[in-house]
Design an enzyme around this catalytic site. Structure first.
Site, PDB file in Angstrom:
ATOM      1  CB  THR A   1      -0.946  -0.004   1.216  1.00 50.41           C
ATOM      2  OG1 THR A   1      -1.862  -1.099   1.089  1.00 50.41           O
ATOM      3  CG2 THR A   1      -1.740   1.288   1.314  1.00 50.41           C
TER       4      THR A   1
ATOM      5  CB  THR B   1      -0.164  -4.114   6.124  1.00 52.45           C
ATOM      6  OG1 THR B   1      -1.406  -3.860   5.450  1.00 52.45           O
ATOM      7  CG2 THR B   1       0.640  -2.828   6.213  1.00 52.45           C
ATOM      8  CG  ASP B   2      -3.179  -7.717   2.501  1.00 57.40           C
ATOM      9  OD1 ASP B   2      -3.770  -6.983   3.320  1.00 57.40           O
ATOM     10  OD2 ASP B   2      -3.493  -7.785   1.293  1.00 57.40           O
TER      11      ASP B   2
END
Length: 352
Positions: A39, A116-117
């Protein structure tokens, strides 16, 4: 008249006058920023206006002017450009190998920016594969760069400051998000979109940043490192125990994998219908059970009913200890990829 001993000039009296030496200015720490996407690097482009990874490390650094004034030498390397969900085990193994190569060249700290997943899994895998003393700090963003309150620049600045901190040495891989420093073994993503999504419910953060300075509260033990390169392929699914499951899916999965992790109820319990297929699977491959609650240790001797933790251990399964199911899978997968046998794997889980 000869000079007396009290009036003899010493050799120092005839030397040149001494001047204070200029203080030696220490070299700034040399850090390496390795980007993989995520992101923090995404922008919205095209008619669909959906976000995709487009920004490189130079762009991320340019968005944080403060980095030029904190006394570090920051090198940038775009290692991958993927969303966190598309990173692979081999990507992280290659990243760990690159870090080891750069550490030998005297880099004194590393910052990894990624989606961040999967940070809670990739950071733990890096912790297992990184055996050096220099810190590896993983960070990312929960908000896109063009969104109000974008958190990527602040997280990157905090991560660089943490990697440059002398007290960060020897702590392995850490995750820095929202001014908190988390040990890779404890950190979890616990909210889908909040900027404060990351926490360490089992222990709390190992440190925080106060007025830009990292402050550590305690030291987390480092796991035994797993050697690279990986020498074998491995498939390790994760299956969650749920109310009333008849075990049919379990029987189908165990024939097509090299190891298995079960997210069990409570302290390590499964439905009675799972017991026979799990025992059969454990004769062929390592089968690990972890608590699906995500916090707390699997038990060893409290319950004795069919499908209890004591029953599973007697049937050859391995308890995950404090590791949650996601991290238990990473540990098992890493050891299988490194060619470890069941005894080595059981000893690895005993660390936790």
């Amino acid at each position: 008249m000869p000079y007396s001993s009290t009036s003899d000039p010493s050799p120092a009296d005839f030397s040149r006058p001494s001047y204070p030496k200029e203080p030696r200015v220490p070299s700034p720490p040399r850090l390496r920023l390795l980007t993989t996407g995520g992101t923090a690097s995404m922008t919205t482009t095209g008619e669909a206006q959906g976000a995709t990874p487009t920004l490189g490390g130079v762009d991320l650094v340019a968005a944080v002017p403060e980095l030029a004034h904190i006394g570090v030498e920051l090198e940038v390397e775009d290692f991958r450009k993927k969303p966190g969900a598309s990173l692979t085990i081999d990507d992280i193994a290659a990243l760990a190998a690159r870090i080891a190569e750069l550490e030998e060249a005297d880099d004194s700290g590393f910052i990894v920016v990624q989606g961040t997943d999967t940070i809670e899994e990739t950071a733990f895998l890096l912790d297992l594969l990184h055996n050096g003393q220099v810190p590896v700090v993983v960070t990312g963003a929960m908000r896109l760069p063009q969104q109000p309150g974008a958190d990527g620049p602040a997280n990157l600045l905090a991560a660089v400051r943490t990697a440059a901190c002398p007290d960060a040495r020897g702590r392995g891989c850490m995750v820095v998000m929202a001014e908190e420093i988390h040990a890779a073994r404890y950190v979890r993503k616990q909210h889908s979109s909040s900027p404060s999504a990351f926490s360490s419910p089992a222990a709390g953060p190992i440190g925080t940043l106060s007025e830009g300075t990292p402050k550590f509260s305690f030291t987390s033990p480092r796991p035994q490192s797993v050697p690279l390169p990986f020498i074998a392929p491995a498939r390790v699914p994760l299956l969650t125990a749920v109310l009333g499951d008849d075990g049919e899916q379990l029987a189908q999965i165990t024939d097509r994998c090299d190891g298995l992790v079960v997210a069990a109820f409570g302290v390590g319990h499964v439905p009675e219908s799972w017991v026979a297929p799990l025992e059969k699977a454990a004769l062929r491959m390592p089968v690990v059970f972890a608590s699906r609650t995500g916090v707390g240790r699997t038990a060893t001797a409290t319950y004795a009913f069919s499908g209890s933790e004591r029953d599973l251990l007697q049937r050859g399964l391995i308890g995950a200890g404090l590791l949650d199911p996601l991290k238990a899978r990473i540990l098992l997968l890493a050891y299988l990829r490194a060619g470890a046998d069941r005894d080595d794997i059981a000893a690895a889980f005993a660390q936790f």
